[in-house]
Design a protein around this motif. Structure first.
Motif, PDB file in Angstrom:
ATOM      1  N   VAL A   1      39.065  33.484  47.464  1.00 38.50           N
ATOM      2  CA  VAL A   1      40.470  33.115  47.276  1.00 38.50           C
ATOM      3  C   VAL A   1      41.220  34.388  46.892  1.00 38.50           C
ATOM      4  N   PRO A   2      42.525  34.437  47.090  1.00 37.96           N
ATOM      5  CA  PRO A   2      43.286  35.630  46.702  1.00 37.96           C
ATOM      6  C   PRO A   2      43.110  35.939  45.208  1.00 37.96           C
ATOM      7  N   SER A   3      42.887  37.211  44.881  1.00 45.92           N
ATOM      8  CA  SER A   3      42.673  37.599  43.489  1.00 45.92           C
ATOM      9  C   SER A   3      42.964  39.085  43.320  1.00 45.92           C
ATOM     10  N   PHE A   4      42.790  39.588  42.095  1.00 47.02           N
ATOM     11  CA  PHE A   4      43.003  41.016  41.816  1.00 47.02           C
ATOM     12  C   PHE A   4      41.920  41.873  42.445  1.00 47.02           C
ATOM     13  N   TYR A   5      40.888  41.256  43.042  1.00 45.80           N
ATOM     14  CA  TYR A   5      39.841  41.999  43.737  1.00 45.80           C
ATOM     15  C   TYR A   5      40.168  42.242  45.208  1.00 45.80           C
ATOM     16  N   ASP A   6      41.322  41.807  45.667  1.00 46.75           N
ATOM     17  CA  ASP A   6      41.602  41.857  47.107  1.00 46.75           C
ATOM     18  C   ASP A   6      41.662  43.274  47.661  1.00 46.75           C
ATOM     19  N   TYR A   7      41.926  44.264  46.818  1.00 50.59           N
ATOM     20  CA  TYR A   7      41.947  45.649  47.302  1.00 50.59           C
ATOM     21  C   TYR A   7      40.597  46.073  47.864  1.00 50.59           C
ATOM     22  N   LYS A   8      39.522  45.417  47.419  1.00 45.43           N
ATOM     23  CA  LYS A   8      38.184  45.761  47.909  1.00 45.43           C
ATOM     24  C   LYS A   8      37.958  45.296  49.347  1.00 45.43           C
ATOM     25  N   LYS A   9      38.812  44.418  49.838  1.00 49.56           N
ATOM     26  CA  LYS A   9      38.665  43.871  51.181  1.00 49.56           C
ATOM     27  C   LYS A   9      39.321  44.750  52.251  1.00 49.56           C
ATOM     28  N   LYS A  10      40.051  45.768  51.832  1.00 51.89           N
ATOM     29  CA  LYS A  10      40.893  46.507  52.772  1.00 51.89           C
ATOM     30  C   LYS A  10      40.220  47.769  53.288  1.00 51.89           C
ATOM     31  N   PHE A  11      38.985  47.616  53.752  1.00 54.34           N
ATOM     32  CA  PHE A  11      38.229  48.736  54.305  1.00 54.34           C
ATOM     33  C   PHE A  11      37.652  48.324  55.654  1.00 54.34           C
ATOM     34  N   SER A  12      37.623  49.268  56.576  1.00 55.13           N
ATOM     35  CA  SER A  12      37.058  48.978  57.892  1.00 55.13           C
ATOM     36  C   SER A  12      35.540  48.852  57.792  1.00 55.13           C
ATOM     37  N   ASN A  13      34.967  48.194  58.806  1.00 57.13           N
ATOM     38  CA  ASN A  13      33.515  47.997  58.869  1.00 57.13           C
ATOM     39  C   ASN A  13      32.979  47.321  57.610  1.00 57.13           C
ATOM     40  N   LEU A  14      33.751  46.372  57.118  1.00 55.65           N
ATOM     41  CA  LEU A  14      33.406  45.665  55.890  1.00 55.65           C
ATOM     42  C   LEU A  14      32.452  44.508  56.177  1.00 55.65           C
ATOM     43  N   GLU A  15      31.495  44.311  55.280  1.00 53.75           N
ATOM     44  CA  GLU A  15      30.547  43.205  55.387  1.00 53.75           C
ATOM     45  C   GLU A  15      30.475  42.463  54.058  1.00 53.75           C
ATOM     46  N   TYR A  16      30.157  41.185  54.120  1.00 51.01           N
ATOM     47  CA  TYR A  16      29.960  40.391  52.910  1.00 51.01           C
ATOM     48  C   TYR A  16      28.587  39.735  52.951  1.00 51.01           C
ATOM     49  N   TYR A  17      28.056  39.431  51.786  1.00 49.15           N
ATOM     50  CA  TYR A  17      26.722  38.848  51.671  1.00 49.15           C
ATOM     51  C   TYR A  17      26.807  37.333  51.758  1.00 49.15           C
ATOM     52  N   GLN A  18      26.080  36.779  52.708  1.00 52.49           N
ATOM     53  CA  GLN A  18      26.041  35.340  52.913  1.00 52.49           C
ATOM     54  C   GLN A  18      24.874  34.779  52.099  1.00 52.49           C
ATOM     55  N   TRP A  19      25.208  34.131  50.993  1.00 56.70           N
ATOM     56  CA  TRP A  19      24.171  33.644  50.077  1.00 56.70           C
ATOM     57  C   TRP A  19      23.247  32.619  50.726  1.00 56.70           C
ATOM     58  N   ASP A  20      23.776  31.798  51.621  1.00 58.70           N
ATOM     59  CA  ASP A  20      22.987  30.706  52.205  1.00 58.70           C
ATOM     60  C   ASP A  20      21.809  31.212  53.023  1.00 58.70           C
ATOM     61  N   ASN A  21      22.015  32.287  53.775  1.00 60.87           N
ATOM     62  CA  ASN A  21      20.935  32.779  54.643  1.00 60.87           C
ATOM     63  C   ASN A  21      20.487  34.200  54.292  1.00 60.87           C
ATOM     64  N   ASN A  22      20.993  34.718  53.168  1.00 61.74           N
ATOM     65  CA  ASN A  22      20.604  36.053  52.703  1.00 61.74           C
ATOM     66  C   ASN A  22      20.835  37.132  53.761  1.00 61.74           C
ATOM     67  N   LYS A  23      21.994  37.043  54.432  1.00 62.83           N
ATOM     68  CA  LYS A  23      22.343  38.017  55.456  1.00 62.83           C
ATOM     69  C   LYS A  23      23.730  38.591  55.190  1.00 62.83           C
ATOM     70  N   TRP A  24      23.943  39.800  55.695  1.00 58.21           N
ATOM     71  CA  TRP A  24      25.249  40.432  55.636  1.00 58.21           C
ATOM     72  C   TRP A  24      25.982  40.168  56.939  1.00 58.21           C
ATOM     73  N   GLU A  25      27.230  39.718  56.818  1.00 62.24           N
ATOM     74  CA  GLU A  25      28.045  39.373  57.977  1.00 62.24           C
ATOM     75  C   GLU A  25      29.339  40.177  57.964  1.00 62.24           C
ATOM     76  N   PRO A  26      29.941  40.409  59.156  1.00 55.70           N
ATOM     77  CA  PRO A  26      31.229  41.112  59.184  1.00 55.70           C
ATOM     78  C   PRO A  26      32.313  40.337  58.443  1.00 55.70           C
ATOM     79  N   TYR A  27      33.141  41.058  57.736  1.00 52.98           N
ATOM     80  CA  TYR A  27      34.292  40.472  57.037  1.00 52.98           C
ATOM     81  C   TYR A  27      35.539  41.082  57.663  1.00 52.98           C
ATOM     82  N   LEU A  28      36.384  40.234  58.237  1.00 53.69           N
ATOM     83  CA  LEU A  28      37.536  40.717  58.984  1.00 53.69           C
ATOM     84  C   LEU A  28      38.821  40.394  58.247  1.00 53.69           C
ATOM     85  N   VAL A  29      39.764  41.315  58.297  1.00 55.57           N
ATOM     86  CA  VAL A  29      41.088  41.098  57.741  1.00 55.57           C
ATOM     87  C   VAL A  29      42.071  41.200  58.886  1.00 55.57           C
TER      88      VAL A  29
END
Length: 226
Positions: free
Chosen positions: A190-218
């Motif tokens: 959800v939108p928060s004070f951490y949103d500045y961390k999302k503003k980088f190219s080639n960004l990935e996030y950790y998918q807890w359900d399957n223990n995999k890293w997936e692309p994160y797009l803005v």
């Protein structure tokens, strides 16, 4: 999704062990490792998303290039952690920006006994305006990745986006040392004070359900996960 709330204490890990922990959603302050997938923000339950930048094909955004140009007259150096009087003073000034969860000490984030080598090699980026220290960030190094630990800057220089600058310099260090990943913390779904961390190219996030890293797009200012 089951709730994950785990922690342990370790004063030393090998570079490859450090990479393994980062890859599985762990972070640390000093010797205290932790990971969790749920938190409460603005009185609502939200998901916690570990983030990393895949260095291959990383590129600067227009705003990031502007930040680098704006700060070209400042100097910086990368060295092993040095908690001197300047660092202590900068921390005291920087922490005044916090309203909630105000840190007590710089050693809330670094080992008090051995900040340069716990739990692995820890370095700092120190930015100066002539002789004045205006920003410091701390990061630890694994075999194939680095992890940003904490950053602080002088509020008089807020317009220079020094927090983003130190992150860009950490990414530059990662790339110049032929490392693969830059881990820079968590954000929320959800939108928060951490949103500045999302503003980088080639960004990935950790998918807890399957223990995999997936692309994160803005896209168009709206955070979407693929």
């Amino acid at each position: 999704m089951s709730i994950i709330l785990e922690e342990f204490t370790k004063s030393w890990v090998s570079p490859s062990q450090y990479d393994y922990l980062l890859e599985n959603g762990w972070r640390h302050f000093g010797e205290n490792f932790f990971r969790y997938n749920i938190n409460i923000y603005n009185n609502e339950i939200c998901n916690v998303l570990p983030l990393r930048v895949r260095i291959e094909n990383f590129h600067l955004t227009k705003s990031q290039r502007k930040i680098l140009r704006r700060n070209k007259n400042f100097n910086y150096k990368i060295q092993k952690v040095n908690i001197d009087e300047e660092a202590e003073q900068l921390f005291s000034i920087h922490k005044e920006k916090f309203v909630d969860n105000v840190p007590n000490s710089i050693f809330d984030f670094l080992s008090e006994k051995n900040p340069t080598n716990v739990p692995t090699s820890v370095y700092e980026i120190r930015i100066t305006d002539q002789e004045k220290t205006i920003a410091i960030s701390y990061f630890a190094i694994g075999a194939e990745a680095i992890s940003s630990i904490y950053g602080m800057f002088h509020p008089d220089y807020a317009k220079y986006s020094l927090g983003i600058l130190t992150m860009l310099l950490e990414i530059k260090f990662t790339k110049s040392n032929n490392l693969l990943f830059y881990y820079h913390g968590y954000c929320y779904d959800v939108p928060s004070f951490y949103d500045y961390k999302k503003k980088f190219s080639n960004l990935e996030y950790y998918q807890w359900d399957n223990n995999k890293w997936e692309p994160y797009l803005v896209e168009q200012g709206v955070n979407t996960m693929k």
